[in-house]
Design a protein around this motif. Structure first.
Motif, mmCIF file in Angstrom:
data_model
loop_
_atom_site.group_PDB
_atom_site.id
_atom_site.type_symbol
_atom_site.label_atom_id
_atom_site.label_comp_id
_atom_site.label_asym_id
_atom_site.label_seq_id
_atom_site.Cartn_x
_atom_site.Cartn_y
_atom_site.Cartn_z
ATOM 1 N N UNK A 11 0.824 -1.200 0.000
ATOM 2 C CA UNK A 11 0.000 0.000 0.000
ATOM 3 C C UNK A 11 0.865 1.260 0.000
ATOM 4 N N UNK A 12 1.901 1.280 0.826
ATOM 5 C CA UNK A 12 2.792 2.445 0.914
ATOM 6 C C UNK A 12 3.539 2.663 -0.392
ATOM 7 N N UNK A 50 -5.987 -1.769 8.392
ATOM 8 C CA UNK A 50 -6.808 -2.637 9.264
ATOM 9 C C UNK A 50 -7.846 -3.457 8.492
ATOM 10 N N UNK A 51 -8.536 -2.837 7.561
ATOM 11 C CA UNK A 51 -9.510 -3.568 6.750
ATOM 12 C C UNK A 51 -8.850 -4.588 5.842
ATOM 13 N N UNK A 56 -7.642 -10.075 4.501
ATOM 14 C CA UNK A 56 -6.626 -11.103 4.279
ATOM 15 C C UNK A 56 -6.923 -12.357 5.098
ATOM 16 N N UNK A 57 -7.250 -12.167 6.358
ATOM 17 C CA UNK A 57 -7.597 -13.313 7.210
ATOM 18 C C UNK A 57 -8.853 -14.010 6.711
ATOM 19 N N UNK A 58 -9.830 -13.227 6.305
ATOM 20 C CA UNK A 58 -11.079 -13.787 5.801
ATOM 21 C C UNK A 58 -10.922 -14.504 4.476
ATOM 22 N N UNK A 59 -9.872 -14.188 3.746
ATOM 23 C CA UNK A 59 -9.625 -14.831 2.456
ATOM 24 C C UNK A 59 -8.652 -16.005 2.588
ATOM 25 N N UNK A 94 -8.043 -2.211 -3.767
ATOM 26 C CA UNK A 94 -8.084 -1.464 -2.499
ATOM 27 C C UNK A 94 -7.143 -0.271 -2.539
ATOM 28 N N UNK A 95 -5.958 -0.472 -3.061
ATOM 29 C CA UNK A 95 -4.968 0.603 -3.111
ATOM 30 C C UNK A 95 -5.417 1.739 -4.027
ATOM 31 N N UNK A 96 -6.096 1.419 -5.099
ATOM 32 C CA UNK A 96 -6.418 2.436 -6.109
ATOM 33 C C UNK A 96 -7.847 2.963 -6.055
#
Length: 97
Positions: A11-12, A50-51, A56-59, A94-96
């Protein structure tokens, strides 16, 4: 353990690279302000990571469970690679957004 670190770095990096590209297309002699860039990256990371970690965990938890429970050993690499491509598409979205 690695997921949150990778998500934050991805993301960064994308946020910083996009700011640099936008700035390079501006008027000549204009410089990228490091403090403003840092603030942009920091804010985006605080809002999205955080989301992203929860997603990630949910996937990945169900994907790994399916992989080891149902996918034959000879097809596991292909299955996980396909799932990784789908995850890469999601994280890019998500990033874009």
């Amino acid at each position: 353990v690695v997921g949150p670190i990778n998500s934050t770095l991805f993301l960064s990096w994308c946020t910083a690279a996009e700011a640099w590209i936008r700035n390079s297309q501006g008027s000549p002699g204009e410089h990228l302000d490091a403090a403003a860039l840092w603030q942009t990256v920091k804010t985006k990371a605080q809002l999205e990571v955080p989301g992203l970690v929860l997603s990630s965990c949910g996937y990945w938890l169900p994907v790994n469970a399916i992989n080891f429970a149902f996918v034959p050993a000879h097809a596991r690499v292909v299955f996980m690679s396909t799932c990784a491509v789908l995850w890469g598409g999601f994280i890019s979205y998500v990033v874009h957004r």
